[in-house]
Design a protein around this motif. Sequence first.
Motif, PDB file in Angstrom:
ATOM      1  N   GLU A   1      -3.033   1.317 -10.013  1.00 17.98           N
ATOM      2  CA  GLU A   1      -4.459   1.341  -9.465  1.00 17.98           C
ATOM      3  C   GLU A   1      -4.776  -0.291 -10.025  1.00 17.98           C
ATOM      4  O   GLU A   1      -4.199  -0.924 -10.797  1.00 17.98           O
ATOM      5  CB  GLU A   1      -5.144   2.350 -10.135  1.00 17.98           C
ATOM      6  CG  GLU A   1      -5.383   2.271 -11.416  1.00 17.98           C
ATOM      7  CD  GLU A   1      -6.131   3.508 -12.195  1.00 17.98           C
ATOM      8  OE1 GLU A   1      -6.743   4.328 -11.139  1.00 17.98           O
ATOM      9  OE2 GLU A   1      -6.092   3.605 -13.520  1.00 17.98           O
TER      10      GLU A   1
ATOM     11  N   ASN B   1      -3.133   1.600  -3.888  1.00 19.55           N
ATOM     12  CA  ASN B   1      -3.693   2.214  -2.731  1.00 19.55           C
ATOM     13  C   ASN B   1      -4.741   1.370  -2.038  1.00 19.55           C
ATOM     14  O   ASN B   1      -5.920   1.574  -2.920  1.00 19.55           O
ATOM     15  CB  ASN B   1      -4.071   3.633  -2.935  1.00 19.55           C
ATOM     16  CG  ASN B   1      -4.634   4.383  -1.794  1.00 19.55           C
ATOM     17  OD1 ASN B   1      -5.200   4.040  -1.210  1.00 19.55           O
ATOM     18  ND2 ASN B   1      -4.199   5.869  -1.953  1.00 19.55           N
ATOM     19  N   TYR B   2      -4.762   0.953  -1.001  1.00 19.09           N
ATOM     20  CA  TYR B   2      -5.785   0.067  -0.353  1.00 19.09           C
ATOM     21  C   TYR B   2      -7.229   0.887  -0.151  1.00 19.09           C
ATOM     22  O   TYR B   2      -8.298   0.093   0.019  1.00 19.09           O
ATOM     23  CB  TYR B   2      -5.423  -0.588   0.875  1.00 19.09           C
ATOM     24  CG  TYR B   2      -4.182  -1.762   0.662  1.00 19.09           C
ATOM     25  CD1 TYR B   2      -3.505  -2.093  -0.380  1.00 19.09           C
ATOM     26  CD2 TYR B   2      -3.577  -2.046   1.854  1.00 19.09           C
ATOM     27  CE1 TYR B   2      -2.646  -2.794  -0.394  1.00 19.09           C
ATOM     28  CE2 TYR B   2      -2.605  -3.158   1.812  1.00 19.09           C
ATOM     29  CZ  TYR B   2      -1.934  -3.593   0.538  1.00 19.09           C
ATOM     30  OH  TYR B   2      -1.048  -4.060   0.646  1.00 19.09           O
TER      31      TYR B   2
ATOM     32  N   HIS C   1       1.010  -1.218  -0.026  1.00 18.49           N
ATOM     33  CA  HIS C   1       0.024  -0.039   0.005  1.00 18.49           C
ATOM     34  C   HIS C   1       0.751   1.234   0.072  1.00 18.49           C
ATOM     35  O   HIS C   1       1.738   1.256   0.705  1.00 18.49           O
ATOM     36  CB  HIS C   1      -0.868   0.069   1.113  1.00 18.49           C
ATOM     37  CG  HIS C   1      -1.500   1.420   1.638  1.00 18.49           C
ATOM     38  ND1 HIS C   1      -2.430   1.821   0.789  1.00 18.49           N
ATOM     39  CD2 HIS C   1      -1.197   2.342   2.683  1.00 18.49           C
ATOM     40  CE1 HIS C   1      -3.008   3.134   1.365  1.00 18.49           C
ATOM     41  NE2 HIS C   1      -2.063   3.278   2.370  1.00 18.49           N
ATOM     42  N   SER C   2       0.403   2.448  -0.685  1.00 18.37           N
ATOM     43  CA  SER C   2       1.058   3.601  -0.756  1.00 18.37           C
ATOM     44  C   SER C   2      -0.350   4.632  -0.930  1.00 18.37           C
ATOM     45  O   SER C   2      -1.090   4.304  -1.874  1.00 18.37           O
ATOM     46  CB  SER C   2       2.096   3.600  -1.666  1.00 18.37           C
ATOM     47  OG  SER C   2       2.391   5.289  -1.630  1.00 18.37           O
ATOM     48  N   PHE C   3      -0.171   5.641  -0.352  1.00 13.15           N
ATOM     49  CA  PHE C   3      -1.215   6.720  -0.555  1.00 13.15           C
ATOM     50  C   PHE C   3      -1.278   7.401  -1.967  1.00 13.15           C
ATOM     51  O   PHE C   3      -2.117   7.530  -2.674  1.00 13.15           O
ATOM     52  CB  PHE C   3      -1.280   7.824   0.256  1.00 13.15           C
ATOM     53  CG  PHE C   3      -2.011   7.417   1.730  1.00 13.15           C
ATOM     54  CD1 PHE C   3      -3.201   6.864   1.688  1.00 13.15           C
ATOM     55  CD2 PHE C   3      -1.365   7.211   2.961  1.00 13.15           C
ATOM     56  CE1 PHE C   3      -3.992   6.387   2.828  1.00 13.15           C
ATOM     57  CE2 PHE C   3      -1.905   6.743   4.239  1.00 13.15           C
ATOM     58  CZ  PHE C   3      -3.255   6.519   3.852  1.00 13.15           C
ATOM     59  N   LEU C   4       0.209   7.331  -2.421  1.00 13.63           N
ATOM     60  CA  LEU C   4       0.592   8.059  -3.773  1.00 13.63           C
ATOM     61  C   LEU C   4       0.996   6.734  -4.559  1.00 13.63           C
ATOM     62  O   LEU C   4       2.368   6.674  -4.974  1.00 13.63           O
ATOM     63  CB  LEU C   4       1.313   9.331  -3.735  1.00 13.63           C
ATOM     64  CG  LEU C   4       0.837  10.434  -3.011  1.00 13.63           C
ATOM     65  CD1 LEU C   4       1.877  11.533  -2.953  1.00 13.63           C
ATOM     66  CD2 LEU C   4      -0.366  10.981  -3.995  1.00 13.63           C
ATOM     67  N   SER C   5       0.004   5.798  -4.957  1.00 10.26           N
ATOM     68  CA  SER C   5       0.638   4.540  -5.388  1.00 10.26           C
ATOM     69  C   SER C   5       0.903   4.851  -6.948  1.00 10.26           C
ATOM     70  O   SER C   5       0.520   5.747  -7.594  1.00 10.26           O
ATOM     71  CB  SER C   5      -0.447   3.339  -5.345  1.00 10.26           C
ATOM     72  OG  SER C   5      -1.583   3.718  -6.148  1.00 10.26           O
TER      73      SER C   5
ATOM     74  N   TRP D   1      -6.206   5.286  -6.820  1.00 12.26           N
ATOM     75  CA  TRP D   1      -4.746   5.643  -6.475  1.00 12.26           C
ATOM     76  C   TRP D   1      -4.248   6.768  -5.700  1.00 12.26           C
ATOM     77  O   TRP D   1      -3.126   6.363  -5.151  1.00 12.26           O
ATOM     78  CB  TRP D   1      -3.694   5.398  -7.922  1.00 12.26           C
ATOM     79  CG  TRP D   1      -3.944   6.520  -8.664  1.00 12.26           C
ATOM     80  CD1 TRP D   1      -5.113   6.934  -9.653  1.00 12.26           C
ATOM     81  CD2 TRP D   1      -3.299   7.740  -8.714  1.00 12.26           C
ATOM     82  NE1 TRP D   1      -4.871   8.183 -10.157  1.00 12.26           N
ATOM     83  CE2 TRP D   1      -3.726   8.778  -9.652  1.00 12.26           C
ATOM     84  CE3 TRP D   1      -1.913   8.187  -8.021  1.00 12.26           C
ATOM     85  CZ2 TRP D   1      -3.127   9.943  -9.806  1.00 12.26           C
ATOM     86  CZ3 TRP D   1      -1.271   9.237  -8.389  1.00 12.26           C
ATOM     87  CH2 TRP D   1      -2.208  10.178  -9.182  1.00 12.26           C
ATOM     88  N   ASP D   2      -4.759   7.677  -5.744  1.00 14.94           N
ATOM     89  CA  ASP D   2      -4.351   8.944  -5.055  1.00 14.94           C
ATOM     90  C   ASP D   2      -5.217   9.201  -3.905  1.00 14.94           C
ATOM     91  O   ASP D   2      -5.071  10.290  -3.284  1.00 14.94           O
ATOM     92  CB  ASP D   2      -4.303  10.122  -5.893  1.00 14.94           C
ATOM     93  CG  ASP D   2      -5.750  10.582  -6.496  1.00 14.94           C
ATOM     94  OD1 ASP D   2      -6.647   9.661  -6.443  1.00 14.94           O
ATOM     95  OD2 ASP D   2      -5.856  11.612  -7.117  1.00 14.94           O
ATOM     96  N   SER D   3      -6.159   8.224  -3.352  1.00 18.36           N
ATOM     97  CA  SER D   3      -6.758   8.539  -1.947  1.00 18.36           C
ATOM     98  C   SER D   3      -6.162   8.712  -0.863  1.00 18.36           C
ATOM     99  O   SER D   3      -5.066   7.864  -0.798  1.00 18.36           O
ATOM    100  CB  SER D   3      -8.049   7.292  -1.909  1.00 18.36           C
ATOM    101  OG  SER D   3      -8.653   7.576  -0.695  1.00 18.36           O
ATOM    102  N   ASP D   4      -6.363   9.424   0.052  1.00 18.65           N
ATOM    103  CA  ASP D   4      -5.794   9.613   1.280  1.00 18.65           C
ATOM    104  C   ASP D   4      -6.672   8.971   2.498  1.00 18.65           C
ATOM    105  O   ASP D   4      -6.384   9.329   3.654  1.00 18.65           O
ATOM    106  CB  ASP D   4      -5.328  10.942   1.666  1.00 18.65           C
ATOM    107  CG  ASP D   4      -6.470  12.000   1.625  1.00 18.65           C
ATOM    108  OD1 ASP D   4      -7.597  11.773   1.560  1.00 18.65           O
ATOM    109  OD2 ASP D   4      -6.081  13.342   1.927  1.00 18.65           O
TER     110      ASP D   4
END
Length: 127
Positions: A84, A111-112, A77-81, A116-119
């Motif tokens: 997608e 991004n779990y 997981h990464s917030f800025l993966s 792909w850019d969800s925080d």
Amino acid sequence: MIAPCLYIAATAQMGKGVFTNAPITAGSVIEIAPAIVMSARERKLLDQTLLHDYIFEWGFDGNRCAMALGWVPVYNHSFLSNCEYEMDYETNSIQIKTVRDIAAGEELFINYGGSWDSDKQVWFETK
């Protein structure tokens, strides 16, 4: 389908992860994995096991779940993966696609939280 340039290797902090040994351009589909779809009742049982950390909410109502086969459960997981995922409810599959150019040797992340850019916080951050 798993792109031939992908491989699994140890990471410094997250156990194992998916990496590439060749550059990949943005918008490339790098994996299409079948998914095993389970009922709401089965999901309640899985939520009591370690598999809870590897399942995806499934369907438009979100009360079913699916376990992806292939390498999908190994992407970290990464917030800025840099990748997608997209779920296909008709074919019961999950597709992984790059969202930017990726260099050889780079780890691939999803991004779990969905986008792909969800925080949005994910389950292991709220424990």
